[in-house]
Design an enzyme around this catalytic site. Structure first.
Site, short mmCIF file in Angstrom:
data_model
loop_
_atom_site.label_atom_id
_atom_site.label_comp_id
_atom_site.label_asym_id
_atom_site.label_seq_id
_atom_site.Cartn_x
_atom_site.Cartn_y
_atom_site.Cartn_z
N LYS A 154 0.83 -1.20 0.00
CA LYS A 154 0.00 0.00 0.00
C LYS A 154 0.87 1.26 0.00
O LYS A 154 2.03 1.21 0.39
CB LYS A 154 -0.89 0.02 1.25
N ARG B 295 -10.37 -11.62 1.63
CA ARG B 295 -11.24 -12.67 1.08
C ARG B 295 -10.56 -14.04 1.10
O ARG B 295 -11.24 -15.07 1.15
CB ARG B 295 -11.69 -12.28 -0.33
#
Length: 502
Positions: free
Chosen positions: A281, A355
């Site tokens: 990030k 996920r």
């Protein structure tokens, strides 16, 4: 802080302060009119002089009002009477609590719960007042060396209801409100902890402490060795780059001893820090990635509520603890993982890791033969783009469950918005090399993430709450919000037959 409920007239209250409302433009609420009549027009004369218009956010503190036993009367602006809704009601309560703390009132009697709020009963008004008051008083200063304490903090609040017949409902509202507020605080405390303290092992320790201190609660923790035996390869891959072990903490509450009673399962994403992994990030704002475990913090908070209220249902909470870090052992874009379900996943982006943790967890919970499963996750920035910071995203493979959750969100004032799971979106997560890919591109990103999870939740009724936009605030007021503890607590109260219409 202590909360009580009573029914009485304002002029007879012996209190440090009584609180009444004033509407725009300079219109007294019914209770304020009673005080005005007793004081021979003292309050209305002040309003005519322009001391208070009645707008939301305004307040006026009066001392020694003639013929009133209380030392002080606090007038709170409530806006236009016909427009008073739940959002303004909460703002009014916030203003009240902040003003009382500023003035050093240690106890007060509040008549604002008698205001008419569209579509809301006295139970709702009292419970929301309790939850809002506790939220106003929340501070996270465990790690500060110099703690600031109020000189004369508010210690007791009494809410007035119109008739004695409504006292039982008011008392129930306080009990529910305090339990939910306690769960929200537990969620916020856990989420606000820094990642050098709050890792998967810390989540496990909190789960064990809950079991030690609560009746009908047990906890067990699944470590990496057991995950390997279970073929939870997607979950394990996410944590490969971290020196902190991935741990899945299972909190089981048994409030219904009927062997036929199937549990409600809550699964919380617990990424205690998400650097993005190899797909790292940007540095700006990365500190807030400690909040990527707010799903697990929510589940922990809700389990606290369930245990405190001793709800007559069975609930299992799963804290899917993990840390996503870059390193020589980290998983990579291009890797293909075989999940616990046997389905294979091509990793296109290591920052779509939540996920991967959740898909194996959703497969694992099949063994509980659940009545339903709800997963809670700070899953996608796309959900923030779609719904901002106001609504949590809701997706489900079962319409009745989705409707139940939407109804609970309306009741609790903890809003969610349902997003579709159309076949078109499933096409976006197809892979040339595996059964599916872990991202589906920028467009419809919140929905394609939900579609990914749905592929692992086909054996039970399932719902997914994407709380990326609602779990914490940035900026000057940075911190966890405690959402959606209130929504899920309301859902479980309804399931237990203890809703506000009881």
């Amino acid at each position: 802080m202590e909360f009580n409920v009573k029914s009485g007239s304002p002029e007879k209250q012996r209190s440090a302060c009584i609180i009444v409302g004033v509407f725009e433009p300079r219109r007294l609420s019914p209770i304020a009119e009673q005080l005005d009549k007793i004081s021979d027009g003292y309050i209305s004369a002040l309003l005519r002089r322009g001391e208070l218009e009645g707008k939301v956010g305004q307040s006026l503190l009066l001392h020694h009002v003639p013929n009133v036993l209380s030392e002080r009367v606090l007038l709170i602006g409530c806006g236009k009477e016909r427009e008073l809704d739940e959002r303004q009601y909460k703002q009014i309560i916030q203003k009240t609590i902040n003003t009382l703390n500023e003035t050093g009132s240690m106890e007060a009697v509040c008549f604002l719960t008698e205001l008419h709020v569209k579509g809301r009963n006295n139970y709702w008004k009292v419970r929301q007042a309790v939850e809002t008051a506790k939220d106003c008083l929340y501070t996270f200063d465990q790690l500060k060396s110099n703690k600031t304490e109020l000189r004369r903090p508010l210690r007791k609040m009494v809410f007035n209801v119109p008739t004695r017949r409504e006292l039982p409902s008011g008392e129930r509202a306080i009990a529910h409100g305090l339990a939910i507020a306690s769960g929200i605080k537990a969620c916020k405390d856990l989420a606000n902890m820094p990642p050098n303290i709050c890792n998967a092992a810390y989540l496990a320790s909190q789960a064990r402490q809950l079991a030690d201190s609560s009746a009908n609660v047990s906890t067990r923790v699944i470590g990496e060795e057991q995950m390997k035996e279970l073929n939870m390869n997607a979950y394990l891959a996410v944590g490969q780059g971290s020196q902190n072990e991935s741990l899945m903490s299972i909190i089981e509450y048994k409030g219904n001893q009927d062997p036929e009673s199937r549990p409600i399962v809550l699964v919380g994403k617990g990424l205690t820090f998400d650097s993005g992994g190899i797909s790292i990030k940007p540095a700006d704002g990365m500190d807030e990635m400690k909040y990527d475990m707010c799903g697990a913090a929510t589940v922990y908070g809700v389990m606290r509520v369930v245990a405190e209220l001793q709800l007559p249902i069975n609930v299992i909470g799963v804290l899917a603890g993990c840390e996503n870090m870059p390193g020589g052992k980290a998983y990579r874009p291009g890797d293909i993982l075989t999940t616990m379900s046997g389905q294979t996943v091509e990793v296109l982006n290591t920052d779509a890791e939540g996920r991967l943790v959740l898909c194996d967890t959703l497969t694992y919970v099949e063994r509980f033969e659940p009545e339903l499963v709800i997963d809670i996750a700070t899953l996608t920035g796309a959900c923030m783009v779609a719904l901002g910071h106001h609504y949590s995203g809701l997706m489900s493979n079962h319409n009745p469950l989705a409707h139940e959750l939407m109804n609970a969100s309306e009741q609790a004032g903890d809003r969610a918005w349902r997003l579709p799971l159309g076949e078109e979106f499933y096409e976006q997560i197809e892979s040339n090399f595996a059964d599916l890919a872990n991202t589906g591109g920028r467009l419809g990103g919140a929905i394609t993430a939900g579609c990914f999870l749905a592929r692992f939740a086909s054996k039970y009724n399932w719902a997914h709450l994407d709380i990326a936009g609602t779990a914490w605030r940035s900026g000057k007021a940075k911190g966890a919000t405690g959402r959606p503890v209130s929504l899920l607590s309301q859902f479980l109260l309804n399931r237990a037959g203890l809703n506000s219409d009881e």
